[in-house]
Enzyme design. Structure first.
Site, PDB file in Angstrom:
ATOM      1  N   HIS A 437     -50.035 -41.973  -0.161  1.00 37.16           N
ATOM      2  CA  HIS A 437     -51.260 -41.183  -0.008  1.00 37.16           C
ATOM      3  C   HIS A 437     -52.365 -41.763  -0.886  1.00 37.16           C
ATOM      4  O   HIS A 437     -52.403 -41.540  -2.095  1.00 37.16           O
ATOM      5  CB  HIS A 437     -50.978 -39.710  -0.365  1.00 37.16           C
ATOM      6  CG  HIS A 437     -52.183 -38.840  -0.262  1.00 37.16           C
ATOM      7  ND1 HIS A 437     -52.371 -37.716  -1.025  1.00 37.16           N
ATOM      8  CD2 HIS A 437     -53.293 -38.946   0.531  1.00 37.16           C
ATOM      9  CE1 HIS A 437     -53.529 -37.167  -0.713  1.00 37.16           C
ATOM     10  NE2 HIS A 437     -54.104 -37.895   0.220  1.00 37.16           N
ATOM     11  N   GLU A 449     -50.529 -41.300  -4.497  1.00 39.53           N
ATOM     12  CA  GLU A 449     -49.354 -40.428  -4.515  1.00 39.53           C
ATOM     13  C   GLU A 449     -48.296 -41.094  -3.637  1.00 39.53           C
ATOM     14  O   GLU A 449     -48.530 -41.314  -2.445  1.00 39.53           O
ATOM     15  CB  GLU A 449     -49.699 -39.042  -3.962  1.00 39.53           C
ATOM     16  CG  GLU A 449     -50.400 -38.139  -4.954  1.00 39.53           C
ATOM     17  CD  GLU A 449     -50.678 -36.737  -4.396  1.00 39.53           C
ATOM     18  OE1 GLU A 449     -50.685 -35.784  -5.177  1.00 39.53           O
ATOM     19  OE2 GLU A 449     -50.909 -36.603  -3.175  1.00 39.53           O
ATOM     20  N   ASN A 487     -53.761 -32.273  -3.880  1.00 30.57           N
ATOM     21  CA  ASN A 487     -54.506 -31.365  -3.007  1.00 30.57           C
ATOM     22  C   ASN A 487     -53.968 -29.941  -3.060  1.00 30.57           C
ATOM     23  O   ASN A 487     -54.709 -28.984  -2.846  1.00 30.57           O
ATOM     24  CB  ASN A 487     -54.495 -31.883  -1.563  1.00 30.57           C
ATOM     25  CG  ASN A 487     -55.473 -33.040  -1.386  1.00 30.57           C
ATOM     26  OD1 ASN A 487     -56.328 -33.259  -2.237  1.00 30.57           O
ATOM     27  ND2 ASN A 487     -55.331 -33.786  -0.301  1.00 30.57           N
TER      28      ASN A 487
END
Ligand code: 3H9
Length: 696
Positions: A437, A449, A487
């Site tokens: 990510h 990530e 997030n």
């Protein structure tokens, strides 16, 4: 060679004593090392056969600085000041011989030697600012005397390492030595000092460059002004500037004393505690408990990227920059051409800023191939998909990749929201599937990530972590959960920021509170920058959220000159009375009671649920350790490093306080504030996040 103690050896070569320190990994100036240098110097001074001294280190580097792990502990051994005194006041010349990095206290030791020589690959710097400190062993007083005030200010407030050649030009070094023959070159240099009766040069006595600074009285105010944005919130840079002002205006000893005083103030302060914590946190992320140490790290010599949009092109650039060939695949020629143009124009704008040569652009572009055919990815070592966030689309794509890609290939998804395990289930090799990510802009943002699926193999994890380092990313291993770590925590802050609007706090008030906390911008300024119409469609819009209302009015963020804020032609954000009215109107329609919301409440409502969510993430084993969460937030979301990260901040303000506030908010506002089980447990047992052991 005479062994003085476990870390120091002293050899006498033709009247030149060589003090060689060997204290792996980085020859930090621990009590043992300081004692070693001190007693070796005593011995060298009392030995009539010794006429000069070379001070150098074994292993990979010269002294990398004071031993950071000793800070805050009771003093032991010879102090650094005592070590420096015996070196500087030695009647026999002392030559520092530098390889690797001479950093912080390490460079400050070199600065009290009478001469300094180094191999060309050596780097020198005073990076204390990066751990919230200032050079506290005379660096702020000696460096400006040697290299001038402007260079010294820049070096110490930016904490950069400079190359040996540059250091030579600046006067920080006296000579370069052959790369593989430092010892002999240093001894020869010492002999030359003796033979030519060169003076015992003491940096402290040099005054010429300070005179130049005295003739430019505005030098400090200009420097402060030019760097105001960069230094905002940090205490150390201002204290460094003050020390250099003292170097210019006060006698050396007085300047030294004031430097020591400021150093100890910073050392005891919260910012340095946080930044020292972060220093070790950033180094821990690569330690993965339970991962098979023998897991094969697979070679990644070619990469396929699917999707030539903003993410895909940014991702591709990371590999091109590291010299790894990339094959870019799109579904349509137009989109592919646009993507290729984006990559080139990104490079060209870097070149315009002088940070890339035209030759380097061509080298990178030559590593890039492209096509409209997934089958062209059959031989690549790693595929990263960066297509539309839709589960069906991704599953279909992965099942095709499963059929196309070679058996040893790693299949990665850049999803930021979807269930990686479900994506992996579309293949016959879920052990080869991993999440990578990236954060936008992917060629700039440091954070990655690395998302471990329930079946991802240790070898694929080890390879991904290794590769991330190669492309200069800060990679944090996380588990599969909605929003992963970053997030998921952001969602908490966003929810509360939106709720606060409906209770009477204006976007600019909330933004100001978070900006003052240290974030580069608040959530509403951020939304305006990203565009309020991300994921919005005119056809489906029904005025049901504030964002929809703004978009329907054409207020879609900075790019349209208006969003939550109004913008002038310099893109300055100006609070909008129109938006204020819209918010009040919207809140009224929702039956909300508007009230005065304090800054304190804005901060606590936004930040405490983040800490609480972090506790849930840890409890579920979705992050290995609290400090990994902090590394995510510092690198991906602008959490101010001088506050450590959300988990460190929770520990610092006290978990009982966080828990009490969450309970109060829960009873006042609802179950979204329900305290995490782990938070309750830690408070009940009087522990902190930092007391937790890493999760497997
Ligand atoms: C200072 O000097 C104050 C003075 O002005 C005044 C005093 C009175 N201490 O980074 P790596 C460990 S403040 C203790 O992975 P690399 C590090 O934790 C200091 N430990 O290697 C790691 O341990 P582990 C100013 C230290 O090759 C291992 O060494 N100096 C220290 O990528 C390897 O480190 C600095 O701020 C230390 N000073 O990079 C320099 N330094 O293996 C800080 C490292 O258990 N250090 N360790 O994880 C660095 O910038 C990099 O470590 C360096 C090597 C460039 C040296």
């Amino acid at each position: 060679m005479v062994t003085i103690n476990s870390v120091t050896s002293l050899g006498n070569m033709d009247g030149v004593a060589v003090i060689a320190i060997d204290s792996p990994p980085v020859n930090a100036l621990s009590a043992l090392v300081r004692d070693g240098i001190f007693s070796a110097m005593q011995q060298a001074l009392s030995d009539p056969l010794v006429k000069a001294v070379v001070l150098r280190c074994e292993g990979r580097t010269f002294f990398a600085g004071a031993d950071i792990t000793e800070f805050g502990k009771p003093p032991a051994g010879a102090s650094l000041a005592e070590v420096q005194k015996i070196l500087e006041e030695s009647p026999k010349p002392v030559i520092a011989a530098i390889h690797g990095t001479a950093l912080g206290g390490g460079l400050e030791v070199a600065l009290v030697c009478h001469y300094r020589i180094a191999v060309p690959t050596a780097r020198l710097g005073l990076p204390e600012v990066n751990i919230g400190l200032l050079p506290g062993a005379g660096g702020t007083q000696r460096l400006p005397r040697l290299v001038g005030v402007e260079v010294a200010l820049e070096m110490m407030t930016a904490g950069t390492h400079i190359q040996a050649r540059h250091a030579l030009q600046l006067g920080l070094l006296d000579q370069l030595a052959p790369e593989d023959d430092l010892n002999a070159a240093a001894i020869a240099f010492a002999r030359k000092v003796l033979d030519e009766s060169l003076p015992l040069r003491k940096v402290r006595d040099m005054g010429e460059k300070l005179e130049t600074a005295r003739a430019q009285p505005d030098i400090f105010s200009h420097f402060r002004q030019a760097n105001a944005r960069k230094f905002r919130g940090f205490q150390a840079p201002e204290k460094i500037i003050q020390c250099v002002e003292d170097a210019v205006n006060l006698p050396f000893e007085e300047g030294l004393q004031r430097e020591r005083q400021r150093f100890s103030e910073l050392l005891q302060g919260e910012q340095s505690q946080a930044q020292r914590y972060y220093f070790f946190a950033a180094r821990q992320i690569s330690q993965i408990p339970g991962l098979d140490k023998n897991a094969a790290v697979l070679p990644v010599n070619s990469v396929g990227v699917i999707g030539a949009g903003t993410m895909g092109t940014g991702i591709a650039m990371n590999f091109l920059n590291a010299g790894i060939p990339v094959h870019l695949v799109e579904t349509g020629q137009e989109a592919l051409d646009r993507g290729l143009r984006t990559i080139r124009s990104n490079y060209e704008s870097t070149a315009k800023k002088g940070r890339l040569t035209l030759e380097a652009i061509e080298q990178r572009m030559a590593l890039l191939t492209s096509s409209l055919d997934l089958a062209d990815l059959s031989e690549v070592d790693l595929v990263i998909e960066a297509v539309f966030e839709n589960m069906e689309v991704k599953k279909e794509l992965f099942s095709r990749l499963d059929r196309i890609c070679k058996a040893a290939a790693i299949l990665a998804s850049n999803t930021s929201a979807l269930d990686l395990n479900e994506i992996a289930s579309a293949t016959t090799r879920p052990e080869s599937v991993i999440g990578l990510h990236f954060f936008s802009p992917a060629n700039v943002m440091k954070l990655l990530e690395v998302v471990r699926g329930s079946k991802t193999s240790d070898s694929v994890i080890a390879t991904s972590m290794n590769l991330a380092k190669k492309i200069g990313k800060v990679a944090v291993l996380v588990g599969v959960c909605p929003g992963f770590v970053g997030n998921r925590i952001l969602g908490q802050r966003q929810r509360e920021a939106n709720a606060l609007l409906m209770e009477g706090a204006m976007p600019w008030a909330i933004d100001r509170v978070l900006y003052d906390f240290g974030f580069p911008m608040g959530p509403f300024a951020m939304s305006d920058l990203a565009g309020l119409d991300l994921g919005w469609s005119k056809e489906k819009s029904s005025s049901s959220t504030l964002r929809e209302v703004l978009c329907e009015m054409g207020r879609r963020g900075q790019k349209t000159g208006a969003g939550f804020y109004d913008y002038d032609d310099k893109r300055t954000a100006i609070p909008s009375s129109l938006v204020e009215g819209i918010i009040q109107d919207f809140a009224r329609k929702q039956g909300k009671q508007v009230r005065e919301v304090s800054d304190e409440e804005c901060l606590e409502r936004c930040i405490y649920p983040m800490i609480n969510e972090g506790a849930k993430i840890l409890d579920e084993g979705m992050a290995i350790r609290p400090s990994d969460i902090d590394v995510v937030w510092v690198n991906g979301y602008g959490w101010p490093v001088y506050r450590g990260g959300p988990m460190f901040y929770g520990d610092q303000i006290g978990l009982p306080r966080v828990l009490a506030k969450m309970q109060e908010f829960e009873s006042r506002y609802g179950p979204q504030f329900k305290p995490a089980r782990l938070l309750e447990e830690l408070v009940a047992s009087g522990r902190k996040f930092s007391d937790l052991s890493p999760a497997h």
